[in-house]
Design an enzyme around this catalytic site. Structure first.
Site, PDB file in Angstrom:
ATOM      1  N   LYS A  10       0.940  -1.069  -0.084  1.00 49.30           N
ATOM      2  CA  LYS A  10      -0.053   0.057  -0.137  1.00 49.30           C
ATOM      3  C   LYS A  10       0.777   1.345  -0.043  1.00 49.30           C
ATOM      4  O   LYS A  10       2.208   1.171   0.545  1.00 49.30           O
ATOM      5  CB  LYS A  10      -0.903  -0.083   1.317  1.00 49.30           C
ATOM      6  CG  LYS A  10      -0.097   0.022   2.562  1.00 49.30           C
ATOM      7  CD  LYS A  10       0.091   1.309   3.068  1.00 49.30           C
ATOM      8  CE  LYS A  10       0.786   1.142   4.547  1.00 49.30           C
ATOM      9  NZ  LYS A  10       1.480   2.298   4.962  1.00 49.30           N
ATOM     10  N   GLY A 102       9.282  -0.617   5.898  1.00 53.36           N
ATOM     11  CA  GLY A 102       9.302   0.060   4.624  1.00 53.36           C
ATOM     12  C   GLY A 102       8.152   1.457   4.457  1.00 53.36           C
ATOM     13  O   GLY A 102       8.255   1.899   3.456  1.00 53.36           O
ATOM     14  N   LEU A 104       5.218   0.257   3.409  1.00 52.58           N
ATOM     15  CA  LEU A 104       4.621  -0.424   2.343  1.00 52.58           C
ATOM     16  C   LEU A 104       3.483  -1.189   2.978  1.00 52.58           C
ATOM     17  O   LEU A 104       2.578  -1.822   2.162  1.00 52.58           O
ATOM     18  CB  LEU A 104       5.475  -1.181   1.334  1.00 52.58           C
ATOM     19  CG  LEU A 104       6.413  -0.200   0.498  1.00 52.58           C
ATOM     20  CD1 LEU A 104       7.315  -1.020  -0.227  1.00 52.58           C
ATOM     21  CD2 LEU A 104       5.796   0.996  -0.464  1.00 52.58           C
ATOM     22  N   GLY A 105       3.529  -1.598   4.079  1.00 49.69           N
ATOM     23  CA  GLY A 105       2.500  -2.320   4.859  1.00 49.69           C
ATOM     24  C   GLY A 105       2.624  -4.062   4.603  1.00 49.69           C
ATOM     25  O   GLY A 105       2.023  -4.825   4.709  1.00 49.69           O
ATOM     26  N   GLY A 106       3.779  -4.274   4.249  1.00 49.82           N
ATOM     27  CA  GLY A 106       4.164  -5.468   3.901  1.00 49.82           C
ATOM     28  C   GLY A 106       3.611  -6.565   5.080  1.00 49.82           C
ATOM     29  O   GLY A 106       2.682  -7.567   4.538  1.00 49.82           O
ATOM     30  N   SER A 108       1.364  -6.293   7.323  1.00 44.41           N
ATOM     31  CA  SER A 108       0.082  -6.265   7.690  1.00 44.41           C
ATOM     32  C   SER A 108      -0.710  -6.880   6.236  1.00 44.41           C
ATOM     33  O   SER A 108      -1.876  -7.659   6.637  1.00 44.41           O
ATOM     34  CB  SER A 108      -0.405  -4.695   7.844  1.00 44.41           C
ATOM     35  OG  SER A 108       0.313  -4.052   8.692  1.00 44.41           O
ATOM     36  N   ASP A 141      -2.927  -1.224  10.427  1.00 43.09           N
ATOM     37  CA  ASP A 141      -3.151  -1.100   8.775  1.00 43.09           C
ATOM     38  C   ASP A 141      -3.753  -2.435   8.314  1.00 43.09           C
ATOM     39  O   ASP A 141      -4.055  -2.532   7.112  1.00 43.09           O
ATOM     40  CB  ASP A 141      -1.758  -1.173   8.267  1.00 43.09           C
ATOM     41  CG  ASP A 141      -1.406   0.220   8.463  1.00 43.09           C
ATOM     42  OD1 ASP A 141      -2.121   1.276   8.807  1.00 43.09           O
ATOM     43  OD2 ASP A 141       0.002   0.510   8.083  1.00 43.09           O
TER      44      ASP A 141
HETATM   45  O1  C5P Z   1      -0.288  -1.004  14.108  1.00 46.33           O
HETATM   46  P1  C5P Z   1       1.304  -1.242  14.446  1.00 46.33           P
HETATM   47  O2  C5P Z   1       1.191  -2.462  15.482  1.00 46.33           O
HETATM   48  O3  C5P Z   1       2.027  -1.732  13.226  1.00 46.33           O
HETATM   49  O4  C5P Z   1       1.766  -0.088  14.951  1.00 46.33           O
HETATM   50  C1  C5P Z   1       3.097  -0.038  15.635  1.00 46.33           C
HETATM   51  C2  C5P Z   1       3.301   0.951  16.843  1.00 46.33           C
HETATM   52  O5  C5P Z   1       2.925   2.309  16.143  1.00 46.33           O
HETATM   53  C3  C5P Z   1       2.125   1.026  17.796  1.00 46.33           C
HETATM   54  O6  C5P Z   1       2.673   0.217  18.917  1.00 46.33           O
HETATM   55  C4  C5P Z   1       2.168   2.479  18.198  1.00 46.33           C
HETATM   56  O7  C5P Z   1       3.157   2.802  19.127  1.00 46.33           O
HETATM   57  C5  C5P Z   1       2.436   3.304  16.802  1.00 46.33           C
HETATM   58  N1  C5P Z   1       1.142   3.748  16.183  1.00 46.33           N
HETATM   59  C6  C5P Z   1       0.648   4.812  16.793  1.00 46.33           C
HETATM   60  N2  C5P Z   1      -0.570   5.215  16.152  1.00 46.33           N
HETATM   61  C7  C5P Z   1      -1.059   4.588  15.124  1.00 46.33           C
HETATM   62  C8  C5P Z   1      -0.431   3.465  14.439  1.00 46.33           C
HETATM   63  C9  C5P Z   1       0.710   2.877  15.029  1.00 46.33           C
HETATM   64  O8  C5P Z   1       1.136   5.425  17.504  1.00 46.33           O
HETATM   65  N3  C5P Z   1      -2.187   5.078  14.574  1.00 46.33           N
END
Ligand code: C5P
Length: 285
Positions: A10, A102, A104-106, A108, A141
């Protein structure tokens, strides 16, 4: 029989941070579009009740691998709800093209592909809403990849409104560094208070990414890659980086710029897609 399923990349065509929640997560307004480029997940259904991984990743323990976590999540939920027999199992593999860290959301996308494809292959019949809710447990994501339509996302990325941005051609450059998402989100200088705007207004404004200033400041490679791209076309950071991309109206223009890239810049050309390659596979189109 093994079937192959796309896990597309993405891009965040824009990304604004509109506030921070009590739990530390950030509220965003972002526009997601898929690319016709990504990883490929191999799925072989078995009858041993196990989630197995054929392609371990060095440095990532199997129980932390997002493919395996997505498999377990779906299995546990579907067994609990009597949607599948406990003997349902799967052997997963991955052909990885998308870099970690990256933007690019790999990871997820890989997880979403496992949820969507296994739901079909196990005939578990979970609804898209159920799959998106399971996906959200794996990462902010994941739901957009499960739903498979380009979308305007709000909240932490889970409030999705389908959108139809122009499907441009992109030159995506990987600056050779990996940026863990929390490194950007915990930076004290990150702009966190961009005013909320309607999608209609945002589409009329120049597209920007609030994370870009931090990624450029902390990672010289990102700064150099973006400065190079900006000589040729409008360019931005995707997600929290590290990849940057330039947009073009034609594939030829994008490829011409890639050909001129210095050795230290690795990149690929891909087309934006509002209907994800995963959904196209699922629908057989
Ligand atoms: O969703 P994901 O696990 O990839 O996010 C990794 C980290 O990025 C989360 O633990 C958080 O610290 C931060 N994050 C955030 N706000 C978001 C998405 C991610 O603060 N909307």
């Amino acid at each position: 029989m093994t079937t192959s399923w796309p896990a597309p990349a993405k891009l965040n065509l824009f990304l604004y941070i509109t506030g921070r929640r009590a739990d530390g997560y950030h509220n965003l307004q972002t526009l997601f579009q898929f690319l016709d480029y990504g990883d490929t997940v191999g799925i072989t259904v078995t009858d041993n009740g196990q989630i197995q991984l054929q392609t371990p990743v060095t440095g990532v323990p199997e129980e932390e691998n997002l493919l395996v976590r997505a498999g377990h999540l779906l299995y546990d939920y579907a067994v609990r709800q009597n949607r599948i027999a406990p003997s349902c199992g799967v052997l997963l593999s991955i052909d990885k093209k998308l870099p970690m860290g990256g933007g690019l959301g790999g990871g997820s996308s890989d997880a979403a592909t496992v949820l969507v494809a296994l739901n079909a292959l196990w005939q578990a019949n979970l609804t898209e809403d159920e799959l998106a809710a399971l996906g959200l447990q794996l990462g902010a994501d994941v739901p957009v990849f499960v739903r498979g339509h380009a979308a305007f996302a709000e909240g932490i990325g889970e409030k999705l409104t389908p959108a139809n941005p122009i499907e441009k051609w992109y030159l995506v450059i990987h600056p050779g560094v990996s940026i863990p998402t929390p490194v950007i989100f915990t930076d004290p200088e990150l702009p966190r208070n961009t005013p909320l705007r309607s999608l209609e207004t945002l589409l009329k404004c120049e597209f920007k990414n609030d994370c870009e200033v931090i990624a450029r400041k902390r990672f010289g490679e990102v700064d150099r890659a973006l400065s190079w791209l900006l000589e040729y076309a409008p360019s931005r950071l995707t997600g929290t980086g590290a990849c940057v991309y330039a947009e073009f109206n034609t594939e030829t223009e994008a490829r011409q710029v890639l050909e001129q890239a210095p050795q230290w810049l690795q990149g690929f050309v891909a087309k934006g897609q509002n209907l994800s390659p995963l959904l196209r596979s699922l629908r057989g189109i």
